[in-house]
Design a protein around this motif. Sequence first.
Motif, PDB file in Angstrom:
ATOM      1  N   GLY A  11      37.948  20.482  32.959  1.00 46.49           N
ATOM      2  CA  GLY A  11      38.421  21.146  31.752  1.00 46.49           C
ATOM      3  C   GLY A  11      39.931  21.172  31.658  1.00 46.49           C
ATOM      4  N   ASP A  33      34.674  29.530  28.169  1.00 50.32           N
ATOM      5  CA  ASP A  33      33.406  28.921  27.767  1.00 50.32           C
ATOM      6  C   ASP A  33      32.673  28.325  28.967  1.00 50.32           C
ATOM      7  N   ILE A  34      33.415  27.684  29.865  1.00 44.04           N
ATOM      8  CA  ILE A  34      32.798  27.071  31.047  1.00 44.04           C
ATOM      9  C   ILE A  34      32.202  28.144  31.950  1.00 44.04           C
ATOM     10  N   SER A  37      29.065  29.622  30.449  1.00 41.31           N
ATOM     11  CA  SER A  37      27.951  28.678  30.443  1.00 41.31           C
ATOM     12  C   SER A  37      27.365  28.481  31.833  1.00 41.31           C
ATOM     13  N   ARG A  51      29.533  28.631  22.826  1.00 37.41           N
ATOM     14  CA  ARG A  51      30.276  28.440  24.075  1.00 37.41           C
ATOM     15  C   ARG A  51      29.733  27.235  24.847  1.00 37.41           C
ATOM     16  N   ARG A  52      28.417  27.111  24.922  1.00 39.28           N
ATOM     17  CA  ARG A  52      27.821  25.979  25.634  1.00 39.28           C
ATOM     18  C   ARG A  52      28.208  24.661  24.966  1.00 39.28           C
ATOM     19  N   CYS A  55      31.809  23.868  25.842  1.00 39.92           N
ATOM     20  CA  CYS A  55      31.869  23.562  27.270  1.00 39.92           C
ATOM     21  C   CYS A  55      31.383  22.137  27.544  1.00 39.92           C
TER      22      CYS A  55
END
Length: 468
Positions: A11, A33-34, A37, A51-52, A55
């Motif tokens: 990321g 977000d990561i 998730s 968010r997923r 991500c």
Amino acid sequence: MPSLEEALSIGKVIAMEHEPGHDLLELQDLEDDIRKSFEPGGLLDPLNGSRRFRCFISLHLAVEAGRSERDESQRTSTLRELALKEVSSVIRNEDLGCVQSLGLLGLMSINDPRGPSLWQTVGAAARVAISVGIHRKDTVYLPTVAGLFPNLQSLQKHNERRRRVFWAIYSLDRLCMFTLGRPPALRDEDIDVEYPSDPGVPVGISVVVPRTAVARHTLEGRKLYGQISDSCYGVSVSPDRASQEKEAMVRDLVSRSQAWYASSPLRAAFVPMSDWTIRRQSVCDMRYHQMIMALHRPSPLMPQIPSSFIPTLLNSAMTSVELYDHYSTQKRVLVNWVHLHQLFTSCTSLVYCFREHSSRPDLVDYPNDVVQRWTARCRALLAKFSPKWPQSERYQAMFDELAAPFSVEGCPPAPTGDIAIQEPLDVSIADQHGPIDFPIWTESANDTSPSQVMRGFWGDVSSLSDQM
């Protein structure tokens, strides 16, 4: 699936390495977000769909583009599938998040031949952007959303985010306009939103030149893409204008292209040489020569190219091919349809110039061995896209037919090695010309003369790219 630690590392790479001007993500938000998730139950929580999506599509973009150290097709496919499962949850509402998500889908289509159509996703993103008003200046937009935020700081953060997201969509829209020959989804006369004001550089990462400066330069270049397309390739463009008027238009566009190239913040004397600055400047070089080629090829504005245009067109085509050859050897060229399109345009323009040199009495013919070496180099470069982009075989077939008269068995390839980046020529009005939007050339076409192919490949490229 990567581990949480590896995902955070990937990321950070994508947040820093993505194209300046395509600032759809912020590192802090992406890391949140990561983590959400990857936490227990994060893959199933119905409230975390958006968010997923952010991500997994970000991780997919990083791995697919080769920006992480690992290159695993199974991982790429898994990340892609996980992201696409959440599409419905992120485009359900017309809001800034929807615009951002559609922009990310557009970036996927550039790097993934299985991705959705860039033309469609960017068009949808542009319409949602206009619907929610993020194309307007602060004094118009902010009063409509000020009541949604608890304090001035959060409102300012949102404002910077919406500026970056809007200009990312604009940049992709002008990319479609210039490479696919499509009309814009966003008109310049409808836009008055300010450029982003903060650097957008991840905390702890040192970059000599602020990303904001590079991003603004990128956006100015994309604006030029649109102006060249409108002036030389627009539906309303007529070749019946007075030659003086057409020459003045071309002179102005060439002058602006040269000014844009010279204004690159990476060319400043105080900027030290580094891998990052060299890589970014090489992209600027490629874009500049695409503009110059677009201003020297047959176009609706000037269907017939005077011989004085050919040397400048040939110089930019050769330089572009050399740049691609040099950087592909170092594995610094991302295998995506934008580079495929630009390389194909450069190679076809190159052979077109060779054929014009051989057919026009006022031009000196190039030695056959020189032409053969250049066409061999072009074939080798185009073939590098085949493993990832099966559609590129049609591009190769079109190029082969155009270059067939120069083909000789056993011709040695052109020498490769360190290529000196050339400065732009001081192009006079005698050396100007414009882009393309001609009838579709097909394999069954009877007329495969250089002029017919140059007019025809553009429509065929557009139809191919629509599938990507």
